[in-house]
Motif scaffolding. Structure first.
Motif, PDB file in Angstrom:
ATOM      1  N   LEU A 225       0.612  -1.036  -0.138  1.00 30.75           N
ATOM      2  CA  LEU A 225      -0.048   0.062   0.093  1.00 30.75           C
ATOM      3  C   LEU A 225       0.731   1.123   0.103  1.00 30.75           C
ATOM      4  O   LEU A 225       0.559   2.201  -0.565  1.00 30.75           O
ATOM      5  CB  LEU A 225      -1.020  -0.108   1.158  1.00 30.75           C
ATOM      6  N   ARG A 226       2.124   1.226   0.806  1.00 31.71           N
ATOM      7  CA  ARG A 226       3.102   2.413   0.698  1.00 31.71           C
ATOM      8  C   ARG A 226       3.473   2.552  -0.682  1.00 31.71           C
ATOM      9  O   ARG A 226       3.835   3.609  -1.234  1.00 31.71           O
ATOM     10  CB  ARG A 226       4.015   2.040   1.678  1.00 31.71           C
ATOM     11  N   HIS A 227       4.123   1.499  -1.438  1.00 26.00           N
ATOM     12  CA  HIS A 227       4.618   1.487  -2.761  1.00 26.00           C
ATOM     13  C   HIS A 227       3.667   2.045  -3.664  1.00 26.00           C
ATOM     14  O   HIS A 227       3.909   2.634  -4.205  1.00 26.00           O
ATOM     15  CB  HIS A 227       4.878  -0.014  -3.163  1.00 26.00           C
ATOM     16  N   GLN A 228       2.175   1.535  -3.479  1.00 23.25           N
ATOM     17  CA  GLN A 228       1.189   1.875  -4.500  1.00 23.25           C
ATOM     18  C   GLN A 228       0.890   3.355  -4.290  1.00 23.25           C
ATOM     19  O   GLN A 228       0.730   4.157  -5.194  1.00 23.25           O
ATOM     20  CB  GLN A 228      -0.127   1.180  -4.021  1.00 23.25           C
ATOM     21  N   PHE A 229       0.963   3.812  -3.021  1.00 29.32           N
ATOM     22  CA  PHE A 229       0.838   5.464  -2.953  1.00 29.32           C
ATOM     23  C   PHE A 229       1.840   6.215  -3.601  1.00 29.32           C
ATOM     24  O   PHE A 229       1.373   7.235  -4.210  1.00 29.32           O
ATOM     25  CB  PHE A 229       0.846   5.828  -1.186  1.00 29.32           C
ATOM     26  N   ALA A 230       3.034   5.674  -3.358  1.00 29.54           N
ATOM     27  CA  ALA A 230       4.172   6.328  -4.188  1.00 29.54           C
ATOM     28  C   ALA A 230       4.073   6.455  -5.362  1.00 29.54           C
ATOM     29  O   ALA A 230       4.155   7.667  -6.203  1.00 29.54           O
ATOM     30  CB  ALA A 230       5.509   5.864  -3.667  1.00 29.54           C
ATOM     31  N   LEU A 231       3.730   5.261  -6.181  1.00 26.40           N
ATOM     32  CA  LEU A 231       3.364   5.201  -7.566  1.00 26.40           C
ATOM     33  C   LEU A 231       2.385   6.033  -8.193  1.00 26.40           C
ATOM     34  O   LEU A 231       2.673   7.003  -9.128  1.00 26.40           O
ATOM     35  CB  LEU A 231       3.340   3.801  -8.027  1.00 26.40           C
TER      36      LEU A 231
END
Length: 315
Positions: A250-256
């Motif tokens: 979810l943190r990765h997805q937020f960044a992308l």
């Protein structure tokens, strides 16, 4: 009256690795290391000496080489082990247990390109549909899912938030220095939809829980951890027919998604709580399609020769 004169102070080197570890953890704690960091140090240092009980000797370097060269060891595991052992052995040198660090010449490994964590929006919606809101646990999980995806907060930081840390009216949450991984206070922001879910979750909490029980706690009002959250997400993913899902996804997805939607990297760095921009750059891995779309926007040649469409006549 004569003042006392200090003639000599001798440092007493630790006699065992257990004593050295105890001193090391005490020092790191006094320097403000996070509980999770201290736990990581303890885990990997104990693992090393239990596997090589004779390593507290002149054979330490050979034992360390074998420990780090374990067959089929992942690059990430190798680096995590070394990240714990290097500062520990530097400390033992300063304490007089070793004349030089046994870990001095070991290097971190560089691996392949980082895995691109990029879940389609349709899959995110599948996860939310699977979780639902019919019970307290389901409502908590849906709210936590949206909050992490919306703010980019670390799972461990989200799970230690208290009601007083969140302002749903202003749509922001304060991560206290004592719970932040970097030990620096910061603010994260979230949308109106997430604010509404947070209000709903807070409204169903029993009054006796008070303000000292974390927002994302168990159904009994007890603390919850990132491992338990990841286990739940894996179960939801399996039920939804998806392959893999972790709390950090979810943190990765937020960044992308933030980059795709126009957020600059400096704002992203601050939102994610990275101490340096290089950490933000290393953390992200844009897909080829993302790079191609960015190129189409930025290409100097395309700007010089804008595409024009010709009318098709008789065929």
């Amino acid at each position: 009256m004569k003042s006392a004169i200090i003639i000599d102070i001798r440092r007493h080197p630790p006699q065992t690795w257990e004593e050295a570890l105890s001193r090391f953890l005490s020092l790191r704690k006094s320097q403000g290391s996070a509980p999770r960091t201290l736990t990581g140090y303890k885990e990997f240092i104990e693992q090393f000496f239990r596997r090589f009980p004779m390593a507290w000797s002149t054979t330490c370097r050979e034992c360390l080489a074998e420990f780090l060269a374990q067959e089929n060891i992942a690059i990430a595991t190798h680096n995590i082990r070394l990240k714990s052992l290097k500062p520990f052995f530097d400390f033992t040198v300063s304490e007089g247990a070793f004349t030089e660090s046994p870990a001095a010449d070991f290097k971190y490994r560089r691996g392949e390109e980082p895995r691109i964590v990029d879940h389609p929006i349709a899959d995110l919606k599948k996860m939310l549909d699977t979780i639902g809101t019919s019970t307290f646990a389901a409502l908590r999980d849906t709210t936590l899912f949206l909050f992490c995806l919306d703010s980019g907060i670390r799972p461990s930081e989200a799970l230690r938030l208290l009601p007083a840390d969140i302002d749903t009216h202003l749509q922001r949450a304060v991560i206290r220095a004592s719970t932040a991984k970097t030990r620096h206070r910061r603010t994260v922001y979230f949308s109106e939809t997430t604010a509404s879910m947070l209000d709903r979750l807070l409204n169903v909490r029993p009054e006796e829980w008070g303000d000292d029980v974390s927002i994302f706690c168990t159904s009994y009002g007890e603390p919850w951890n990132a491992h338990g959250w990841t286990v739940k997400l894996r179960r939801y993913a399996k039920k939804a027919g998806l392959k893999r899902f972790s709390a950090y996804d979810l943190r990765h997805q937020f960044a992308l998604e933030s980059l795709r939607n126009g957020m600059d990297v400096f704002s992203l760095q601050k939102a994610m709580g990275h101490s340096t921009l290089s950490m933000t750059e290393r953390y992200l891995a844009l897909s080829d399609d993302d790079v191609q779309r960015a190129h189409r926007k930025a290409s100097p040649v395309s700007a010089m020769y804008p595409a024009t469409r010709k009318r098709i006549g008789r065929v």
